[in-house]
Enzyme design. Structure first.
Site, PDB file in Angstrom:
ATOM      1  N   TYR A   1      20.177 -95.427  37.189  1.00  0.00           N
ATOM      2  CA  TYR A   1      20.997 -96.635  37.293  1.00  0.00           C
ATOM      3  C   TYR A   1      22.319 -96.408  38.014  1.00  0.00           C
ATOM      4  O   TYR A   1      22.928 -97.362  38.495  1.00  0.00           O
ATOM      5  CB  TYR A   1      21.297 -97.201  35.902  1.00  0.00           C
ATOM      6  CG  TYR A   1      20.076 -97.617  35.129  1.00  0.00           C
ATOM      7  CD1 TYR A   1      19.206 -98.578  35.638  1.00  0.00           C
ATOM      8  CD2 TYR A   1      19.779 -97.054  33.893  1.00  0.00           C
ATOM      9  CE1 TYR A   1      18.076 -98.970  34.934  1.00  0.00           C
ATOM     10  CE2 TYR A   1      18.663 -97.431  33.172  1.00  0.00           C
ATOM     11  CZ  TYR A   1      17.810 -98.398  33.702  1.00  0.00           C
ATOM     12  OH  TYR A   1      16.695 -98.774  33.004  1.00  0.00           O
ATOM     13  N   HIS A  26      19.611 -75.219  41.647  1.00  0.00           N
ATOM     14  CA  HIS A  26      19.910 -75.043  40.226  1.00  0.00           C
ATOM     15  C   HIS A  26      18.659 -75.299  39.378  1.00  0.00           C
ATOM     16  O   HIS A  26      18.423 -76.425  38.922  1.00  0.00           O
ATOM     17  CB  HIS A  26      21.029 -76.015  39.825  1.00  0.00           C
ATOM     18  CG  HIS A  26      21.734 -75.649  38.550  1.00  0.00           C
ATOM     19  ND1 HIS A  26      22.580 -74.570  38.443  1.00  0.00           N
ATOM     20  CD2 HIS A  26      21.717 -76.217  37.315  1.00  0.00           C
ATOM     21  CE1 HIS A  26      23.079 -74.489  37.220  1.00  0.00           C
ATOM     22  NE2 HIS A  26      22.541 -75.484  36.506  1.00  0.00           N
ATOM     23  N   ARG A  48      27.021 -69.197  34.467  1.00  0.00           N
ATOM     24  CA  ARG A  48      27.012 -70.485  33.780  1.00  0.00           C
ATOM     25  C   ARG A  48      28.390 -70.931  33.267  1.00  0.00           C
ATOM     26  O   ARG A  48      28.853 -72.011  33.579  1.00  0.00           O
ATOM     27  CB  ARG A  48      26.050 -70.441  32.584  1.00  0.00           C
ATOM     28  CG  ARG A  48      24.589 -70.342  32.959  1.00  0.00           C
ATOM     29  CD  ARG A  48      23.733 -70.592  31.728  1.00  0.00           C
ATOM     30  NE  ARG A  48      22.318 -70.316  31.970  1.00  0.00           N
ATOM     31  CZ  ARG A  48      21.361 -70.510  31.072  1.00  0.00           C
ATOM     32  NH1 ARG A  48      21.672 -70.956  29.879  1.00  0.00           N
ATOM     33  NH2 ARG A  48      20.102 -70.243  31.354  1.00  0.00           N
TER      34      ARG A  48
END
Length: 813
Positions: A120, A76, A30
């Site tokens: 968007y 993921h 990570r």
């Protein structure tokens, strides 16, 4: 009922083991980037998923939600916002020095605004990130199973670019953190090529060697890094602390007010937060000279405008901003990355070396992959060439065979072919039997053989692989390289020094009799023809007049001498800049003058080591020479420079070498030339000695230092002037009366000598009148005549006005 086996466990050991497993999972999977491609797993998976989806830099944008879904579903298995935030950051040009994602839509701002919802926005790979993925389908890197074992994902990207240092990285793991600053591609490419050139002696390469190419980090938001010590420590050990400042400039506005314009802020600083902090300081009264604050940033760039109150000292306010706000902040360098899945602190040389080693492995694997394909193709082409050489026999063999299997077996047996070659012959189209097609096969075979030879030679020579890496870096640098954005103030201290923000530019310093001073860009006065009225150079009140005009550069040190024989020191850029027609500000705002003390002389010092002495002259003909080092550190309250007799005034100061000739010119037109060494070096308290003997009513009008090839320019109060070769002024002893330097019979008509300057033919001069009119002339326009001539009109001077001072503008200005 069998309830299983009960096992005794040491809770201390169990907790230690479990926590260690968790910590390593966070570190490896990570928080920390891989030293080879500079990416954390989430970033690597996003780029690979977009590559796998065919979203290239030249393809259409795809919805961010679709990309995030692809990454979540295949590689993921974490929260969607974690993936989207990571992708959005790779599209932010204020976060990444070289963005890896080309975003369309709102991907956040430097004000801390969050990106728009993923439904968007749209995105695609950036051309830069395609270089990280180049050759990934050529067995250049290892692949591992994804989280559910249904797909494969790359362990690392091939990465043609040293992305770890280019874009930097930040992350917090368990018990450790990384914070790697971004750098400039052109500089890193040069450093990598230098390491390759010295690969056999790489252990001898020092941090200083690499810093000749990589002077420091290069943040996407620009700014200034203060000092080199922190950079040297970071590159030598991998850990340090850098002081970073924003970039600001000072502008004068109407009414004698000033604005501070902030155009760059430190990396990772929130612009809106910075503005809020400034407003808070103003409300609390910690900064009391700000009248307005607004953000005028737009697509052309950042612009935070800070309006100051009338009479405010802009440099003082800027100091306060650096001291109390994030406009000056620190960047903690922690160059921690994974090397063989273990966290390692990386100095600059080690980080670059790891990248070179990674590229060696990638090129070797790519070359082997290409070599295997080339050999396989050559094998097929050899079979086709055998068939074309025995075309009739091959056709007959195929026609006589009952089926394809039999035909293949007979071809293998009769022509000593392999199964692959025989199948290629059977698959060959009839059009390939044409003569032109046969030639193409021959040419392709030769090309493939040449490629095989090249690849075999490359794999056998590590030096050629290094040369290929160097060639790749050079091409990528030319393709993607750009100028450095972050300036490095190498000699600056962490406490603010305004010189770090000042450009070295030519300026004119003007001072009035009433003590108003200003700094004007020298280019504000364009050259005119002689005899012109000039332009308005300064707003002068009726009871005031311009007394001094001095040419300098913004980084020069100015020594100001007062009518009380004191000297004050000030950097030219510390004098507020003004428009050509502005009056300026009282000199007492920038110099600690006593009541009624006036500045009467000034000299610009480019470097205290370039000159040996400061030679001063008074209006009553006294002259004094002082070691320039005496004025290298002038305290704010000033120092005694000369002891003046009653009624005398210190009027001129010049820098001298110790072997110069001094030329004193009087108002009535006498000039005396003598050797500088006739004036002994004195202490600061001394009154000096007689330089020139004056007749009753006469006074010194100028003191100059003789230059080889120069002329003496003499200008009268009514604007008449002329040049005379310095050779016409004979060398005499100090304290004499001198020789004529202008037609003294015409003094009533042309006026007394206002000033005189030694000039060179290529120079410009600036003349300023007592009422503030200024004209700039080329010296070449002024006639060269004898000592006794009256000269020509250089400047039109109105009634009640007179020439006050001359400034020489050397060629470089």
């Amino acid at each position: 009922m069998d309830i299983g086996t009960i096992q005794s466990v040491d809770i201390d050991e169990q907790m230690r083991t479990a926590y260690l497993d968790y910590a390593m999972s966070v570190i490896v999977a990570r928080a920390l980037p891989d030293a080879r491609d500079g990416l954390k797993p989430v970033h690597r998976r996003i780029l690979y998923a977009m590559h796998d989806m065919g979203i290239r830099a030249n393809s259409a944008y795809k919805k961010s939600a679709r990309i995030v879904g692809e990454v979540l579903g295949k590689y993921h298995p974490h929260g969607d916002m974690a993936v989207y935030d990571a992708m959005a950051r790779m599209a932010q040009d204020f976060s990444m020095r070289y963005p890896l994602v080309d975003g369309q839509g709102n991907f956040g701002s430097i004000d801390g605004d969050a990106p728009a919802a993923m439904r968007y926005t749209e995105a695609r790979l950036n051309a830069f990130s395609e270089e990280l993925l180049a050759d990934i389908d050529m067995d250049t890197v290892d692949f591992i199973d994804n989280f559910d074992g249904t797909l494969k994902e790359p362990v690392v990207l091939p990465s043609r670019l040293p992305n770890l240092l280019l874009n930097g990285s930040s992350g917090i793991a368990v018990g450790m953190a990384t914070n790697i600053p971004p750098h400039n591609l052109t500089e890193l490419a040069s450093a990598i090529n230098y390491l390759i050139d010295h690969y056999d002696t790489i252990e001898d390469v020092t941090v200083e060697d690499l810093m000749n190419f990589v002077p420091g980090p290069d943040f996407p938001t620009g700014g200034i890094i203060v000092g080199r010590e922190g950079i040297i420590q970071a590159y030598g050990s991998g850990r340090s602390r850098l002081t970073v400042r924003g970039m600001a400039r000072i502008e004068e506005v109407k009414g004698g007010r000033y604005n501070i314009i902030i155009t760059e802020i430190p990396y990772q600083i929130n612009k809106a937060g910075l503005i809020e902090r400034i407003a808070e300081l103003v409300r609390d009264g910690k900064i009391d000279q700000i009248s307005d604050l607004r953000d005028e940033s737009d697509r052309r760039g950042m612009s935070i405008v800070i309006e100051l109150k009338r009479g405010a000292q802009p440099r003082k306010v800027l100091n306060q901003l650096y001291k109390f706000t994030p406009l000056q902040s620190t960047f903690s360098v922690q160059m921690l990355a994974l090397v063989d899945n273990e966290p390692r602190l990386l100095p600059l040389k080690r980080a670059l070396h790891l990248f070179i080693e990674h590229r060696q492995v990638v090129i070797e694997r790519r070359s082997r992959f290409e070599l295997d394909k080339a050999r396989a193709r050559a094998h097929i082409l050899e079979g086709l060439l055998i068939a074309l050489s025995n075309l009739d026999a091959v056709i007959q063999t195929i026609r006589q065979s009952p089926d394809a299997e039999t035909a293949r077996a007979r071809l293998v047996e009769r022509f000593k072919l392999t199964e692959l070659q025989a199948q290629a012959i059977l698959d060959m189209q009839l059009r390939r039997l044409a003569a032109l097609e046969r030639q193409k096969i021959d040419e392709e075979y030769q090309e493939v053989r040449n490629r095989i030879s090249y690849l075999e030679d490359l794999l056998a020579s590590p030096q050629k692989i290094l040369a290929l890496i160097k060639d790749e870096m050079q091409k990528l640098s030319e393709k993607y390289g750009d100028p450095r954005r972050t300036r490095i103030a190498a000699d600056a201290r962490e406490d603010f020094s305004e010189e770090d923000l000042v450009a070295d530019e030519p300026v004119l310093i003007t001072l009035t009799a009433r003590g108003y001073i200003k700094r004007v860009d020298a280019t504000a006065y364009r050259s005119q023809n002689r005899g012109g009225r000039g332009v308005s150079g300064q707003e002068v009140r009726e009871e005031d007049e311009v007394s001094l005009l001095l040419a300098a550069r913004t980084l020069h040190t100015l020594l100001f001498f007062s009518d009380r024989g004191k000297v004050y020191s000030l950097k030219a850029h510390q004098i507020p800049e003004a428009n050509r027609s502005d009056r300026g500000i009282p000199a007492i705002n920038v110099l600690n003058l006593e009541g009624n003390e006036r500045i009467t002389a000034a000299v610009a010092v480019p470097d205290f080591e370039r000159a040996s002495f400061c030679t001063m002259a008074t209006s009553q003909g006294r002259i004094k020479r002082v070691a320039l080092s005496e004025f290298a550190s002038v305290r704010p309250s000033g120092l005694i420079a000369i002891t003046l007799e009653e009624g005398d005034r210190l009027g001129w100061a010049r820098l001298t070498s110790g072997n110069d000739h001094v030329l004193l010119v009087t108002a009535n037109g006498q000039a005396l030339r003598f050797e500088e060494n006739q004036v002994r070096v004195m202490g600061r308290q001394a009154a000096g000695v007689t330089g020139i003997s004056l007749e009753n009513g006469d006074r010194v009008a100028s003191m100059e230092i003789v230059e080889p090839g120069g002329n003496l320019l003499v200008v009268t109060e009514k604007g008449y002037g002329k040049q005379t070769p310095l050779e016409e002024y004979p060398l005499r002893n100090r304290a004499g009366g001198g020789v004529m330097t202008i037609n003294q019979k015409a003094l009533k008509e042309i006026g007394q000598v206002a000033s005189a300057r030694v000039v060179q033919p290529a120079d410009d001069i600036a003349l300023i009148s007592a009422n503030g009119q200024t004209v700039r002339l080329k010296v070449s326009q002024i006639p060269v005549t004898g000592r006794a001539s009256r000269g020509v009109r250089l400047m039109g001077v109105g009634d009640g006005d007179s020439v006050a001072s001359i400034a020489r503008l050397p060629t470089e200005q």
